[in-house]
Structure formats: structure tokens, C-alpha cells
Write an enzyme that holds these catalytic residues in place. Structure first.
Site, PDB file in Angstrom:
ATOM      1  N   SER A  86      -4.321 -42.051 142.521  1.00 22.78           N
ATOM      2  CA  SER A  86      -4.449 -43.334 143.210  1.00 22.78           C
ATOM      3  C   SER A  86      -3.123 -43.670 143.875  1.00 22.78           C
ATOM      4  O   SER A  86      -2.073 -43.595 143.227  1.00 22.78           O
ATOM      5  CB  SER A  86      -4.811 -44.444 142.229  1.00 22.78           C
ATOM      6  OG  SER A  86      -5.017 -45.667 142.897  1.00 22.78           O
ATOM      7  N   LYS A 127      -8.795 -51.097 144.181  1.00 17.89           N
ATOM      8  CA  LYS A 127      -9.635 -50.459 143.172  1.00 17.89           C
ATOM      9  C   LYS A 127     -11.109 -50.835 143.361  1.00 17.89           C
ATOM     10  O   LYS A 127     -12.005 -50.000 143.200  1.00 17.89           O
ATOM     11  CB  LYS A 127      -9.172 -50.854 141.767  1.00 17.89           C
ATOM     12  CG  LYS A 127      -7.939 -50.102 141.289  1.00 17.89           C
ATOM     13  CD  LYS A 127      -8.253 -48.610 141.137  1.00 17.89           C
ATOM     14  CE  LYS A 127      -7.109 -47.838 140.532  1.00 17.89           C
ATOM     15  NZ  LYS A 127      -7.404 -46.389 140.431  1.00 17.89           N
ATOM     16  N   VAL A 164      -4.058 -49.535 129.536  1.00 14.58           N
ATOM     17  CA  VAL A 164      -4.035 -48.254 128.823  1.00 14.58           C
ATOM     18  C   VAL A 164      -2.673 -48.035 128.153  1.00 14.58           C
ATOM     19  O   VAL A 164      -1.637 -48.018 128.824  1.00 14.58           O
ATOM     20  CB  VAL A 164      -4.349 -47.091 129.782  1.00 14.58           C
ATOM     21  CG1 VAL A 164      -4.321 -45.753 129.031  1.00 14.58           C
ATOM     22  CG2 VAL A 164      -5.714 -47.294 130.445  1.00 14.58           C
TER      23      VAL A 164
END
Length: 343
Positions: free
Chosen positions: A85, A161, A189
Site C-alpha cells: 500500500s 483504503k 495490528v
């Protein structure tokens, strides 16, 4: 297993744990990087985790902003895990510098996968494609939710996103020609860091451990990177995952002050600098006038961003280790690798 799986963006935190999980499951892995100069770094990170794959791991140069390399990357592969990304840096602050590469990059990967006869692409999307632009919720977020891009104060990251994931689903619906797609949408995360090039989410724990003066009233879900990688593999191979998106969260969301309390309780002398104080919203808003890093936090103040992984658990048999374990594992790895201030 002699099947080869492409993992895009092999320098990324989630991508490297996907590589580790694939190697452990017996696959060969082909990873894309923007420069082969990063290969040694990726292999070094994998070695920290105990993996030395040799020729079972190969690298191909491919950039999301250009067509070159993608046909070579996907040729002869059974699956693609697409986690690369674009992240604009420096003076790249315009929305289109986030959105265009993300949308075009997803389409580039999907076209290459379709052309190579790949069975399924697993897209690493984000909670940012689910939670943004909503007011207070009376239930946890789930996979039916999409970020509302008409709302104010949507970050370019969240827009990129959301639009990139929607573009991927639209491509599959109208041009997929049998190519399958699943998406994984993780919350924040955490987990064991493999090197000094760590993700933005890890900085939350680093800042707390380094003794930031208090914690904004921000709520977030947390999940361990090892469980995120496991979910990617389940989404890659299980029939029930075809055409589905899966939210990844361990338990319920937490306020940052409560994260700090977990670290204070569990890290012993290493947690001596930790402040468990919750900063008043007014202090954060005032600080955001001078500190660009705080500006993104202001729209999130006081918002409960709880979510559920019931779908992944029910359809794919996925389970996640406790959120506290992910938090502590992150801090322990930062200490082990000497990545905290004054270490």
C-alpha cells in the site's frame, strides 16, 4: 506443497508475517519489492523470527504506480496476498497522492492476477475502510459497514483504503472473469517487531513505553500480527472465504489509558516511564494546534471503535490470542531489539 504464493510489499509488517506463515505451511513465496536493495532487509527480519527460507523465497521488483514487473510477479502463482500500500511521505499531503496509487495499485495487481490465472487474491484492507465517518455506534462494527466518505475529518489514508477496496470489489464483479477475492480488515495490528522499520501502529506502544505524558481518550481494537497472517491464509484457501471480507480484532476495543495500564502491570521495571493518565480532550485539541501528529487524533476523541470478528470465527474457524498478549509481545520485542528511547 509446491504452490507459489505472491506476497506484495514484502517490506511491510503484515506482509512479512504472511511470508512466515506461508513458508511454515509449505508454500513457496514470491514477494514484490520496489527495489531489490530491500531483499537483504526482508530476509534479515525473517531470520529474527527464526526463518531462513533460501530459494523457497524469491523477489521481484514491482511498483504499484507502474505496470512493469506485475506479469512476472504473478506468473505461475496459485494465490496472491496483496498487502502493498502506498504511503506518501514528506510533502506528499494531497488526497490524490494517497488515493490514486492505492486504487490504481489494487487494479494493477488484480489485472495481473487475472491474466496469470491466479485462483484467488486476498486483499489486506483495513478497519479504516469500515469505521470512518460514523458517529457513536450502539453496536460493534462489522463487515457490512463501510466508511462514510461524505463525513468531515476523514483522513486521506481512510479514504484511500475505502476507495481502493471498493474498486477491487467492483473489478471482481465486472471484470474478474472467475478470479476470486477475499479481504482482511484488521484493526490496530501489534505483535513482535522484527526490525527497526516498524509500522505506525507499533509507535502507539513505543510512545507509551518511552514515557509520553499521558494518553488521549482514543479507543481502538487490537490484534496480533501473527493472527492476522493466519487469517490471510484461511481467507486464501477456504471455500467459505470467497467473495467475503473479514474483520480482524482480538476481543473488545480498549482505551489507550487501559493499554498503558496493561503495560505498567506486565512490564515490571521496563515499564517505569509509563504514564497511565488519560489526557483531557481540551489538552489534546490544544496540542494539535502545534503538533501535526496529534491532529488526526482529534476527530477520534471519545469515540468507541469496538468491532467484532464473529464472522471470521464462524466461517473460517479463526481465533485470536488475547489482546493483552499482543500488547505485551510488542513491548517485549521493542526492548529485545533495542528500539526504545535510551535503550
Amino acid at each position: 506443497m509446491s504452490q507459489t504464493v505472491v506476497v506484495t510489499g514484502g517490506t511491510g509488517f503484515i506482509a512479512q508475517y504472511c511470508i512466515l506463515a506461508l513458508l511454515d505451511a509449505g508454500y513457496r513465496v514470491r514477494s514484490t519489492v520496489r527495489s531489490l536493495a530491500r531483499e537483504a532487509e526482508v530476509r534479515g527480519h525473517l531470520k529474527v523470527a527464526g526463518a531462513e527460507p533460501g530459494d523457497r523465497l524469491s523477489f521481484v521488483v514491482a511498483d504499484l504506480t507502474a505496470d512493469a514487473g506485475w506479469a512476472e510477479a504473478t506468473a505461475g502463482c496459485a494465490y496472491v496476498i496483496h498487502g502493498a500500500s502506498p504511503t506518501p511521505t514528506g510533502d506528499q499531503t494531497r488526497e490524490d497522492e494517497w488515493i490514486r496509487p492505492a486504487v490504481d495499485g489494487n487494479l494493477r495487481v488484480l489485472r495481473a492476477a487475472r491474466g496469470a490465472g491466479v485462483k484467488r487474491v486476498v486483499l489486506t484492507s483495513a478497519f479504516g475502510a469500515i469505521c470512518a465517518g460514523h458517529g457513536p455506534m450502539n453496536r460493534p462494527f462489522n463487515e457490512t459497514d463501510w466508511s462514510d466518505l461524505t463525513a468531515k475529518n476523514i483522513w486521506p489514508y481512510q479514504k484511500s483504503k475505502t476507495l481502493a477496496e471498493r474498486a477491487a470489489w467492483d473489478f471482481i464483479a465486472h471484470e474478474g472473469r472467475g478470479l476470486e477475492l477475499s479481504a482482511v480488515n484488521p484493526v490496530t495490528v501489534l505483535g513482535p517487531v522484527l526490525g527497526a522499520d516498524y509500522s505506525h501502529s507499533i509507535r502507539l506502544i513505543k510512545n507509551i513505553m518511552d514515557g509520553q505524558p499521558g494518553n488521549p481518550k482514543i479507543n481502538s481494537g487490537f490484534v496480533d500480527v501473527r493472527d492476522v497472517a493466519d487469517l490471510h491464509l484461511r481467507a486464501m484457501t477456504q471455500a467459505a472465504a470467497k467473495g467475503e471480507r473479514f474483520l480482524a480484532i482480538a476481543g473488545e476495543s480498549m482505551w489507550l489509558a487501559d493499554v498503558a495500564k496493561v503495560l505498567k502491570e506486565r512490564m515490571g521495571p521496563a515499564g517505569s516511564k509509563i504514564s497511565t493518565r488519560a489526557l483531557p480532550n481540551a489538552v489534546v485539541r490544544l496540542g494539535a494546534l502545534k503538533d501535526p501528529a496529534l491532529r488526526g487524533a482529534v476527530p477520534l476523541l471519545g469515540l468507541n471503535l469496538n468491532a467484532t470478528s464473529e464472522k471470521a470465527m464462524r466461517l473460517l474457524g479463526w481465533t485470536a490470542r488475547p489482546r493483552e498478549e499482543a500488547i505485551v509481545a510488542t513491548a517485549e520485542s521493542l526492548i529485545r531489539l533495542g528500539l526504545l528511547a535510551d535503550s
